[in-house]
Design a protein around this motif. Structure first.
Motif, PDB file in Angstrom:
ATOM      1  N   ALA A 147      -4.070  11.593  -4.748  1.00  0.00           N
ATOM      2  CA  ALA A 147      -4.138  10.697  -5.902  1.00  0.00           C
ATOM      3  C   ALA A 147      -2.747  10.239  -6.336  1.00  0.00           C
ATOM      4  O   ALA A 147      -2.548   9.066  -6.700  1.00  0.00           O
ATOM      5  CB  ALA A 147      -4.866  11.391  -7.051  1.00  0.00           C
ATOM      6  N   LEU A 148      -1.766  11.132  -6.292  1.00  0.00           N
ATOM      7  CA  LEU A 148      -0.381  10.734  -6.614  1.00  0.00           C
ATOM      8  C   LEU A 148       0.140   9.697  -5.618  1.00  0.00           C
ATOM      9  O   LEU A 148       0.836   8.746  -5.995  1.00  0.00           O
ATOM     10  CB  LEU A 148       0.523  11.967  -6.627  1.00  0.00           C
ATOM     11  CG  LEU A 148       0.332  12.943  -7.797  1.00  0.00           C
ATOM     12  CD1 LEU A 148       1.235  14.153  -7.622  1.00  0.00           C
ATOM     13  CD2 LEU A 148       0.609  12.255  -9.126  1.00  0.00           C
ATOM     14  N   VAL A 149      -0.176   9.885  -4.352  1.00  0.00           N
ATOM     15  CA  VAL A 149       0.239   8.904  -3.340  1.00  0.00           C
ATOM     16  C   VAL A 149      -0.401   7.547  -3.614  1.00  0.00           C
ATOM     17  O   VAL A 149       0.254   6.492  -3.528  1.00  0.00           O
ATOM     18  CB  VAL A 149      -0.125   9.415  -1.931  1.00  0.00           C
ATOM     19  CG1 VAL A 149       0.134   8.335  -0.890  1.00  0.00           C
ATOM     20  CG2 VAL A 149       0.679  10.663  -1.599  1.00  0.00           C
ATOM     21  N   LEU A 150      -1.684   7.554  -3.966  1.00  0.00           N
ATOM     22  CA  LEU A 150      -2.374   6.298  -4.253  1.00  0.00           C
ATOM     23  C   LEU A 150      -1.782   5.592  -5.474  1.00  0.00           C
ATOM     24  O   LEU A 150      -1.535   4.368  -5.461  1.00  0.00           O
ATOM     25  CB  LEU A 150      -3.866   6.570  -4.459  1.00  0.00           C
ATOM     26  CG  LEU A 150      -4.744   5.368  -4.788  1.00  0.00           C
ATOM     27  CD1 LEU A 150      -4.701   4.354  -3.648  1.00  0.00           C
ATOM     28  CD2 LEU A 150      -6.175   5.819  -5.068  1.00  0.00           C
ATOM     29  N   ILE A 151      -1.510   6.349  -6.537  1.00  0.00           N
ATOM     30  CA  ILE A 151      -0.943   5.754  -7.755  1.00  0.00           C
ATOM     31  C   ILE A 151       0.460   5.199  -7.488  1.00  0.00           C
ATOM     32  O   ILE A 151       0.806   4.084  -7.920  1.00  0.00           O
ATOM     33  CB  ILE A 151      -0.930   6.794  -8.886  1.00  0.00           C
ATOM     34  CG1 ILE A 151      -2.361   7.163  -9.280  1.00  0.00           C
ATOM     35  CG2 ILE A 151      -0.168   6.282 -10.097  1.00  0.00           C
ATOM     36  CD1 ILE A 151      -2.451   8.314 -10.263  1.00  0.00           C
ATOM     37  N   ALA A 152       1.282   5.959  -6.768  1.00  0.00           N
ATOM     38  CA  ALA A 152       2.638   5.496  -6.472  1.00  0.00           C
ATOM     39  C   ALA A 152       2.617   4.238  -5.607  1.00  0.00           C
ATOM     40  O   ALA A 152       3.382   3.289  -5.834  1.00  0.00           O
ATOM     41  CB  ALA A 152       3.423   6.607  -5.776  1.00  0.00           C
ATOM     42  N   SER A 153       1.730   4.207  -4.615  1.00  0.00           N
ATOM     43  CA  SER A 153       1.655   3.022  -3.747  1.00  0.00           C
ATOM     44  C   SER A 153       1.211   1.793  -4.535  1.00  0.00           C
ATOM     45  O   SER A 153       1.791   0.704  -4.383  1.00  0.00           O
ATOM     46  CB  SER A 153       0.679   3.293  -2.604  1.00  0.00           C
ATOM     47  OG  SER A 153       1.091   4.398  -1.832  1.00  0.00           O
ATOM     48  N   PHE A 154       0.213   1.940  -5.386  1.00  0.00           N
ATOM     49  CA  PHE A 154      -0.262   0.815  -6.182  1.00  0.00           C
ATOM     50  C   PHE A 154       0.827   0.318  -7.135  1.00  0.00           C
ATOM     51  O   PHE A 154       1.056  -0.899  -7.263  1.00  0.00           O
ATOM     52  CB  PHE A 154      -1.507   1.232  -6.956  1.00  0.00           C
ATOM     53  CG  PHE A 154      -2.054   0.164  -7.856  1.00  0.00           C
ATOM     54  CD1 PHE A 154      -2.787  -0.887  -7.338  1.00  0.00           C
ATOM     55  CD2 PHE A 154      -1.811   0.200  -9.228  1.00  0.00           C
ATOM     56  CE1 PHE A 154      -3.290  -1.883  -8.165  1.00  0.00           C
ATOM     57  CE2 PHE A 154      -2.304  -0.793 -10.056  1.00  0.00           C
ATOM     58  CZ  PHE A 154      -3.044  -1.833  -9.523  1.00  0.00           C
ATOM     59  N   ALA A 155       1.522   1.233  -7.797  1.00  0.00           N
ATOM     60  CA  ALA A 155       2.551   0.839  -8.759  1.00  0.00           C
ATOM     61  C   ALA A 155       3.724   0.139  -8.069  1.00  0.00           C
ATOM     62  O   ALA A 155       4.213  -0.908  -8.540  1.00  0.00           O
ATOM     63  CB  ALA A 155       3.030   2.069  -9.532  1.00  0.00           C
ATOM     64  N   TYR A 156       4.169   0.666  -6.959  1.00  0.00           N
ATOM     65  CA  TYR A 156       5.325   0.070  -6.275  1.00  0.00           C
ATOM     66  C   TYR A 156       4.972  -1.301  -5.700  1.00  0.00           C
ATOM     67  O   TYR A 156       5.795  -2.227  -5.739  1.00  0.00           O
ATOM     68  CB  TYR A 156       5.826   1.000  -5.177  1.00  0.00           C
ATOM     69  CG  TYR A 156       6.892   1.961  -5.667  1.00  0.00           C
ATOM     70  CD1 TYR A 156       8.239   1.629  -5.579  1.00  0.00           C
ATOM     71  CD2 TYR A 156       6.557   3.182  -6.232  1.00  0.00           C
ATOM     72  CE1 TYR A 156       9.223   2.496  -6.020  1.00  0.00           C
ATOM     73  CE2 TYR A 156       7.528   4.053  -6.676  1.00  0.00           C
ATOM     74  CZ  TYR A 156       8.856   3.704  -6.572  1.00  0.00           C
ATOM     75  OH  TYR A 156       9.830   4.563  -7.039  1.00  0.00           O
ATOM     76  N   TRP A 157       3.769  -1.427  -5.146  1.00  0.00           N
ATOM     77  CA  TRP A 157       3.382  -2.742  -4.631  1.00  0.00           C
ATOM     78  C   TRP A 157       3.231  -3.773  -5.757  1.00  0.00           C
ATOM     79  O   TRP A 157       3.595  -4.937  -5.603  1.00  0.00           O
ATOM     80  CB  TRP A 157       2.076  -2.647  -3.848  1.00  0.00           C
ATOM     81  CG  TRP A 157       2.271  -2.367  -2.391  1.00  0.00           C
ATOM     82  CD1 TRP A 157       1.959  -1.241  -1.718  1.00  0.00           C
ATOM     83  CD2 TRP A 157       2.835  -3.263  -1.434  1.00  0.00           C
ATOM     84  NE1 TRP A 157       2.286  -1.352  -0.393  1.00  0.00           N
ATOM     85  CE2 TRP A 157       2.824  -2.592  -0.182  1.00  0.00           C
ATOM     86  CE3 TRP A 157       3.354  -4.554  -1.494  1.00  0.00           C
ATOM     87  CZ2 TRP A 157       3.307  -3.167   0.971  1.00  0.00           C
ATOM     88  CZ3 TRP A 157       3.833  -5.138  -0.333  1.00  0.00           C
ATOM     89  CH2 TRP A 157       3.808  -4.438   0.889  1.00  0.00           C
TER      90      TRP A 157
END
Length: 574
Positions: free
Chosen positions: A232-242
Motif C-alpha cells: 500500500a505504501l508503494v502504491l501511494i508513493a507511486s500515485f503521488a509522485y506521478w
C-alpha cells in the motif's frame, strides 16, 4: 488403508428376516432345529476353518509373484444347496508382491477408533481447482505487477521528456527548436545524477527480487498485514509522485515566460532520483517488518501431535497466528517422527494371541440353571472382569516390554544380514574383473535376497511395510552402492523413522491443513493463545506462552574473601 497387501474383512450376507425364520423353523429345509447359539457356533467354526485354510494358502504363496489377497462371503439361506453354507472366494488385484502384510485396521475394532469414511468431516480444499489457483497466485501476481510499475516509473519519468510525449507543455510557449534542446539538455551534473539513479535502481531491483519475487511457502486464509501495508505504501508513493510529475511538467513549463520558474531536464532527473530514494526507504521498512521483527524469541511454543502424543518445544518471535501456524508446520515436517497409525495397537506374538482367544470365549448353560446358580455365576463373572481390569496395566507393561525386545532382536538380525550382504560386493578399481561387471542396480538385485528376509521381518514388526516397496528398497540400495555407503547408512531410512518428509507419501507438492482458532488469524499471537492444525486423522495442538522477563543483577565479590586457611588436626594426613 495404504498397505501394499491387506486382507479384506469377511462380509456375511443373510436372507431377509422372513426367510431366516422359516429356515430356523425347519419348514421344508430338511435340517434339524438348531438354537441361535448353536447356529452361531457352527457358523464360527466354518469361518475359522476357512480362515485357517486361507492363511495357510497365503503363506504358501508368499514368494510367488502372483500372490493376491482374497475376499470371502458366506451366504446363508434356503436358496443354497440343501441349506448348506456356500463360501464364495474372489481374488482381489494387488499392486505389490513382497512381504506378508496381512494387517487390517478398521473402524469397528474399538469404540474410540474412527473409520476413514468419517474423516471427511474436515473438508480439505481442492488443490487442483480454479479457485485454489486464483487464491494462490492472485495476490502474488498483484504484488509483482505493483513492484514492476514502481520500479519502471523512475525510468519512464526520465525517458518521457526525451521522447517528446509532452508536446502540449511547450506549444503555448512558442519556443524554437534550439530553445527546446537547450531546455532538455543534460550537463555534467545531470549525467552524474543519472548514474546515481541507475545504481539506486540496481539495488532496488535486487531488493525487490529477494523480498517480493520469491515463491511463497504457504497460502494463508487471511491477508498478511505487514506485506499488504508495504504494498500500500508503494502504491501511494507511486500515485503521488506521478501526479506531481505530470503537474510539474505541464504547469512548470508554462511559467517559463514569466521567468518565475525554470523546468529543465536536470530537475526531472532529480525528481526521479527522489522517487527512487522513497522506494528504497519503503523497501527497508518492509525488510524490517517482514524479516527482522520476528527473529527475537518472545514466546514459548509447545506442539502436541494427536493421536500418538509426540510433543516438541520451540521459541518463536512476534508473528501473526496464521504465520505461526506455517512456522509450526515447517518444524513439524523436518523434526517430528513419522506417524505410523498401524502402531496404535502393539503387535503381539502367537502365544499372546492364543491366550487372548482362549480368555475371550463365552460359556452358555443351555440346560437351564437355578436362580442361586445364576447369581453365583454373575458374581463370578463380575469378579473376573474386576481382576482383568486391575491387571490391565501389567498386561500393557509386559506387552510393551515384549515388543521392544522383539524389535531389538529383529534390528540386530537386520544389521548383521546387511553387513554380511555388503561383504559380497566389491568396487572395481581399473583391474580387469574375473567376471562380468555389474552396474549399481544389478549389484543391488544380486545382494538383496540375502537380507530380504531379515528386512521383511523387521519392517513387519515395526509396521513399516506399507511405506517401503521392493522397487524403492532396490533403488535405495543401488544408490548406496553407487556412493560407497556403509550398511548402516543403507539401513538408516528403516531404523530411523524421522523426519516426516522422509516418508515418500509426504513428498507432495502441496499439503492441505485446516487451521482452527478462536481469534482472528491475522492478529498477532499472544500469551495463552491456542490453535489447532488438522490434516485427516493427524492434529497438531499448539499452545503459546510468553517467555518471562529476566532481571540480571550484578554481584561484586570481595577479593579478600578469596583467601583460605588450612585447618589441621592430629588426624590430618597433610
Amino acid at each position: 488403508m495404504g498397505t501394499t497387501t491387506m486382507m479384506e474383512t469377511e462380509s456375511i450376507k443373510s436372507e431377509p428376516g422372513s426367510k431366516s425364520r422359516r429356515s430356523r423353523g425347519g419348514g421344508g429345509s430338511g435340517q434339524p432345529n438348531l438354537t441361535q447359539q448353536q447356529q452361531h457356533s457352527t457358523l464360527g467354526s466354518h469361518r475359522t476353518r476357512h480362515s485357517h485354510r486361507s492363511n495357510n494358502h497365503s503363506r504358501s504363496n508368499n514368494k510367488r509373484p502372483d500372490m493376491a489377497p482374497f475376499q470371502t462371503s458366506v451366504n446363508l439361506g434356503e436358496d443354497g444347496r440343501d441349506g448348506q453354507e456356500i463360501i464364495e472366494v474372489s481374488i482381489l488385484p494387488q499392486d505389490e508382491t513382497w512381504g506378508d502384510n496381512t494387517t487390517a485396521i478398521t473402524g469397528n475394532t474399538s469404540e474410540q477408533s474412527i473409520s476413514m469414511e468419517d474423516v471427511s468431516y474436515f473438508q480439505m480444499a481442492d488443490d487442483r481447482g480454479v479457485g485454489f489457483a486464483c487464491q494462490r497466485y492472485l495476490e502474488r501476481g498483484l504484488s509483482v505487477l505493483l513492484c514492476l510499475i514502481a520500479f519502471v516509473s523512475p525510468l519512464v519519468m526520465v525517458v518521457l521528456p526525451k521522447v517528446g510525449l509532452f508536446p502540449s507543455a511547450f506549444e503555448s510557449l512558442e519556443l524554437t527548436q534550439t530553445e527546446r534542446l537547450q531546455l532538455l539538455a543534460c550537463n555534467a551534473e545531470c549525467k552524474g545524477m543519472l548514474v546515481s539513479l541507475a545504481a539506486r535502481l540496481l539495488l532496488l531491483a535486487i531488493g525487490l527480487w529477494a523480498l517480493f519475487f520469491r515463491k511463497p511457502i504457504a497460502t494463508m486464509p487471511r491477508i498478511f498485514l505487514f506485506r499488504s501495508s508495504a504494498l500500500a505504501l508503494v502504491l501511494i508513493a507511486s500515485f503521488a509522485y506521478w501526479l506531481f510529475y505530470i503537474v510539474q511538467v505541464n504547469e512548470g513549463a508554462r511559467a517559463i515566460v514569466s521567468g518565475s520558474s525554470v523546468v529543465d531536464y536536470r530537475t526531472l532527473v532529480a525528481y526521479a532520483t527522489s522517487y527512487c530514494d522513497t522506494l528504497l526507504f519503503i523497501h527497508y521498512v518492509a525488510v524490517v517488518l517482514l524479516e527482522i521483527r520476528h527473529l527475537q524469541p518472545i514466546y514459548h511454543v509447545k506442539v502436541i501431535r494427536s493421536p500418538d502424543g509426540e510433543s516438541h518445544n520451540y521459541s518463536i518471535g512476534q508473528l501473526s497466528i496464521q504465520r505461526a501456524a506455517v512456522w509450526v508446520l515447517q518444524r513439524y515436517y523436518t523434526e517430528f517422527t513419522i506417524y505410523n497409525p498401524y502402531l496404535e495397537r502393539l503387535p503381539v506374538s502367537k502365544a499372546q494371541r492364543k491366550a487372548a482367544a482362549v480368555s475371550s470365549f463365552k460359556y452358555y448353560d443351555v440346560d437351564g440353571a437355578t436362580p442361586a446358580q445364576q447369581h453365583s455365576q454373575s458374581r463370578a463373572v463380575l469378579a473376573a472382569h474386576a481382576r482383568r481390569r486391575d491387571s490391565s496395566h501389567n498386561e500393557r507393561f509386559y506387552e510393551e516390554h515384549e515388543y521392544e525386545r522383539r524389535v531389538k532382536k529383529r534390528r540386530a538380525r537386520l544389521v548383521t544380514a546387511a553387513e554380511e550382504a555388503f561383504t559380497h560386493i566389491k568396487r572395481m578399481h581399473g583391474v580387469p574383473p574375473p567376471a562380468i561387471p555389474l552396474d549399481p542396480q544389478e549389484a543391488a538385485q544380486a545382494i538383496f535376497p540375502s537380507m530380504a528376509r531379515a528386512l521383511q521381518k523387521y519392517l513387519r514388526v515395526t509396521r513399516q511395510q506399507p511405506r517401503h516397496t521392493v522397487e524403492s528398497i532396490l533403488k535405495h540400495l543401488g544408490h548406496c552402492l553407487k556412493h560407497d555407503m556403509s550398511p548402516r547408512a543403507f539401513l538408516e531410512p528403516y531404523l530411523v523413522e524421522a523426519p516426516v518428509l522422509q516418508n515418500d507419501k509426504e513428498r507432495r507438492h502441496n499439503h492441505n491443513w485446516s487451521l482452527i482458532c478462536d481469534e482472528l488469524l491475522s492478529r498477532p499471537i499472544s500469551d495463552g493463545c491456542t490453535f489447532q492444525l488438522i490434516q485427516n486423522d493427524v492434529s497438531l495442538t499448539v499452545a503459546i506462552h510468553r517467555i518471562p522477563h529476566f532481571t540480571v543483577s550484578e554481584e561484586v565479590v570481595d577479593p579478600k574473601s578469596n583467601k583460605f586457611v588450612l585447618k589441621l588436626n592430629s588426624e590430618t594426613s597433610v
